[in-house]
Each structure stands twice: as C-alpha cells, then as structure tokens.
Design a protein around this motif. Sequence first.
Motif, PDB file in Angstrom:
ATOM      1  N   LEU A 100       0.851  -1.197   0.000  1.00  0.00           N
ATOM      2  CA  LEU A 100       0.000   0.000   0.000  1.00  0.00           C
ATOM      3  C   LEU A 100       0.883   1.241   0.000  1.00  0.00           C
ATOM      4  CD1 LEU A 100      -2.763  -1.149   2.520  1.00  0.00           C
ATOM      5  CD2 LEU A 100      -2.666  -1.428   0.028  1.00  0.00           C
ATOM      6  N   ASN A 101       0.552   2.179  -0.880  1.00  0.00           N
ATOM      7  CA  ASN A 101       1.384   3.352  -1.110  1.00  0.00           C
ATOM      8  C   ASN A 101       0.728   4.639  -0.607  1.00  0.00           C
ATOM      9  OD1 ASN A 101      -0.674   3.235  -2.954  1.00  0.00           O
ATOM     10  ND2 ASN A 101       0.630   3.152  -4.768  1.00  0.00           N
ATOM     11  N   PHE A 102      -0.039   4.527   0.447  1.00  0.00           N
ATOM     12  CA  PHE A 102      -0.697   5.685   1.031  1.00  0.00           C
ATOM     13  C   PHE A 102      -0.725   5.518   2.549  1.00  0.00           C
ATOM     14  CE2 PHE A 102      -3.835   2.594  -0.387  1.00  0.00           C
ATOM     15  CZ  PHE A 102      -4.583   2.364   0.760  1.00  0.00           C
ATOM     16  N   THR A 103      -1.172   6.529   3.236  1.00  0.00           N
ATOM     17  CA  THR A 103      -1.153   6.563   4.695  1.00  0.00           C
ATOM     18  C   THR A 103      -2.309   5.775   5.296  1.00  0.00           C
ATOM     19  OG1 THR A 103      -0.115   8.748   4.640  1.00  0.00           O
ATOM     20  CG2 THR A 103      -1.218   8.125   6.694  1.00  0.00           C
ATOM     21  N   LEU A 104      -1.988   4.936   6.272  1.00  0.00           N
ATOM     22  CA  LEU A 104      -2.994   4.265   7.095  1.00  0.00           C
ATOM     23  C   LEU A 104      -2.856   4.817   8.505  1.00  0.00           C
ATOM     24  CD1 LEU A 104      -2.671   0.505   6.044  1.00  0.00           C
ATOM     25  CD2 LEU A 104      -4.358   2.183   5.265  1.00  0.00           C
ATOM     26  N   LEU A 105      -3.971   5.172   9.123  1.00  0.00           N
ATOM     27  CA  LEU A 105      -3.951   5.706  10.477  1.00  0.00           C
ATOM     28  C   LEU A 105      -4.665   4.771  11.434  1.00  0.00           C
ATOM     29  CD1 LEU A 105      -4.724   9.477   9.778  1.00  0.00           C
ATOM     30  CD2 LEU A 105      -2.492   8.385  10.097  1.00  0.00           C
ATOM     31  N   SER A 106      -4.058   4.610  12.602  1.00  0.00           N
ATOM     32  CA  SER A 106      -4.610   3.774  13.655  1.00  0.00           C
ATOM     33  C   SER A 106      -5.493   4.622  14.560  1.00  0.00           C
ATOM     34  CB  SER A 106      -3.461   3.158  14.460  1.00  0.00           C
ATOM     35  OG  SER A 106      -3.967   2.409  15.538  1.00  0.00           O
ATOM     36  N   ASP A 107      -6.743   4.217  14.694  1.00  0.00           N
ATOM     37  CA  ASP A 107      -7.738   4.948  15.486  1.00  0.00           C
ATOM     38  C   ASP A 107      -8.221   4.064  16.640  1.00  0.00           C
ATOM     39  OD1 ASP A 107      -9.685   6.745  16.353  1.00  0.00           O
ATOM     40  OD2 ASP A 107     -11.058   6.314  14.703  1.00  0.00           O
ATOM     41  N   PRO A 108      -7.373   3.914  17.664  1.00  0.00           N
ATOM     42  CA  PRO A 108      -7.759   3.049  18.787  1.00  0.00           C
ATOM     43  C   PRO A 108      -9.005   3.583  19.484  1.00  0.00           C
ATOM     44  CG  PRO A 108      -5.830   4.357  19.348  1.00  0.00           C
ATOM     45  CD  PRO A 108      -6.130   4.610  17.896  1.00  0.00           C
ATOM     46  N   GLY A 109      -9.932   2.692  19.750  1.00  0.00           N
ATOM     47  CA  GLY A 109     -11.180   3.115  20.382  1.00  0.00           C
ATOM     48  C   GLY A 109     -12.118   3.827  19.431  1.00  0.00           C
ATOM     49  N   ASN A 110     -11.735   3.916  18.152  1.00  0.00           N
ATOM     50  CA  ASN A 110     -12.572   4.541  17.108  1.00  0.00           C
ATOM     51  C   ASN A 110     -13.006   5.956  17.466  1.00  0.00           C
ATOM     52  OD1 ASN A 110     -12.592   2.379  15.166  1.00  0.00           O
ATOM     53  ND2 ASN A 110     -13.827   1.241  16.636  1.00  0.00           N
ATOM     54  N   LYS A 111     -12.146   6.719  18.118  1.00  0.00           N
ATOM     55  CA  LYS A 111     -12.499   8.080  18.527  1.00  0.00           C
ATOM     56  C   LYS A 111     -12.667   9.024  17.343  1.00  0.00           C
ATOM     57  CE  LYS A 111     -10.776   7.674  23.166  1.00  0.00           C
ATOM     58  NZ  LYS A 111      -9.632   6.930  23.600  1.00  0.00           N
ATOM     59  N   VAL A 112     -11.776   8.924  16.352  1.00  0.00           N
ATOM     60  CA  VAL A 112     -11.900   9.792  15.174  1.00  0.00           C
ATOM     61  C   VAL A 112     -13.082   9.336  14.326  1.00  0.00           C
ATOM     62  CG1 VAL A 112     -10.767  10.590  13.060  1.00  0.00           C
ATOM     63  CG2 VAL A 112      -9.489  10.513  15.218  1.00  0.00           C
ATOM     64  N   ARG A 113     -13.291   8.031  14.245  1.00  0.00           N
ATOM     65  CA  ARG A 113     -14.465   7.499  13.539  1.00  0.00           C
ATOM     66  C   ARG A 113     -15.738   8.108  14.138  1.00  0.00           C
ATOM     67  NH1 ARG A 113     -15.747   3.000  10.534  1.00  0.00           N
ATOM     68  NH2 ARG A 113     -13.613   2.253  10.627  1.00  0.00           N
ATOM     69  N   LYS A 114     -15.815   8.154  15.469  1.00  0.00           N
ATOM     70  CA  LYS A 114     -16.975   8.729  16.154  1.00  0.00           C
ATOM     71  C   LYS A 114     -17.046  10.237  15.918  1.00  0.00           C
ATOM     72  CE  LYS A 114     -16.952   5.130  19.650  1.00  0.00           C
ATOM     73  NZ  LYS A 114     -16.325   4.743  20.903  1.00  0.00           N
TER      74      LYS A 114
END
Length: 163
Positions: A100-114
């Motif tokens: 994968l040639n793009f940024t993956l971000l880790s969102d523990p607890g899905n706070k940004v998703r929320k």
Amino acid sequence: MAILQLFGSRSYSQEIKVGDKVPNFTLQDQEGKSFSIDTVIGKYPLVIYFYPKDETSGCTKEACSFRDAYESFNQYGAKVIGISGDNVKSHQQFASHHQLNFTLLSDPGNKVRKLFGVPKTMMIPGRVTYIVDKNGVVVHTFNSMTKADQHVEESLAALKKMQ
C-alpha cells in the motif's frame, strides 16, 4: 503507545456531511509516526476513507483499489488516508503485505471514527469515504459496506468535479 489528539470545540453527534469542515485530529500512521490532519489541510485535496478491519476481504479489496489508482489520485494532487481501529503493527503488516502506497492511520477506540460520525452497519464499523477540498471542507461522501471498490470510483469522480 497510541496517540490521539482532538482539537476544537465542535461536537459531532451526526455524520459529517457535504459542506462541513473536517475536524482536526492526530493519530499514528503505519510507521508509528504522529500524523496530524492540519499538516495536509490547505495543501492537498484529501480522500479520507474509514474501513472496518485490516486483512478482511472487502477491506483488502478496497485498499488494493486505492493502491492501484495511486497515479490517478496523484494527477489531482490528492492524498489518500485510510483509517481503522486496527493498531499500528496491524497497519504496518497490512501495508507491507499489499504494498500500500498511502497513509494508514490507527484509530484506537474509534475516537476519530466517532468524531466523523461514521455509522456502524450491524455492529461492524462502517465503510465511508470523504472527499475533502484543500480548505478542509467535505465536498463528497460515499457510504457503502458492500461496494468496496466503488469508493475509488466515487473519489476520482468527485476530484474530477473539483477541477
């Protein structure tokens, strides 16, 4: 150690819609480095896509579709950012396994998703893509759990419209 910083006082209880400004946040990328959204707002159009889980069939298909369309996104000067609740190590393995040639971000607890108000689909974290202009304003959204590869088509069409 997971890093999560949220900025601003706006509270999102509903999904972010077209015309809304994306919230500021900082998460760790697949290399364990801190990535702050405010470092790219004002510089590039963004494709921010939320997906349920690394190495699942639909999510792998979606990520590989974004990878395969990398040059098309470059033509529009757009940066692609994938976000899920998986940890940094999982993202690192996922990115390496599928080149994968793009940024993956880790969102523990899905706070940004929320923060974005991404809805769940039958207890599974949702699959939603946001196309964001250089000013940080959402110009298009696409929400589909089952049409993983269509997220790329929708993104490219929205970027083309912005030209």
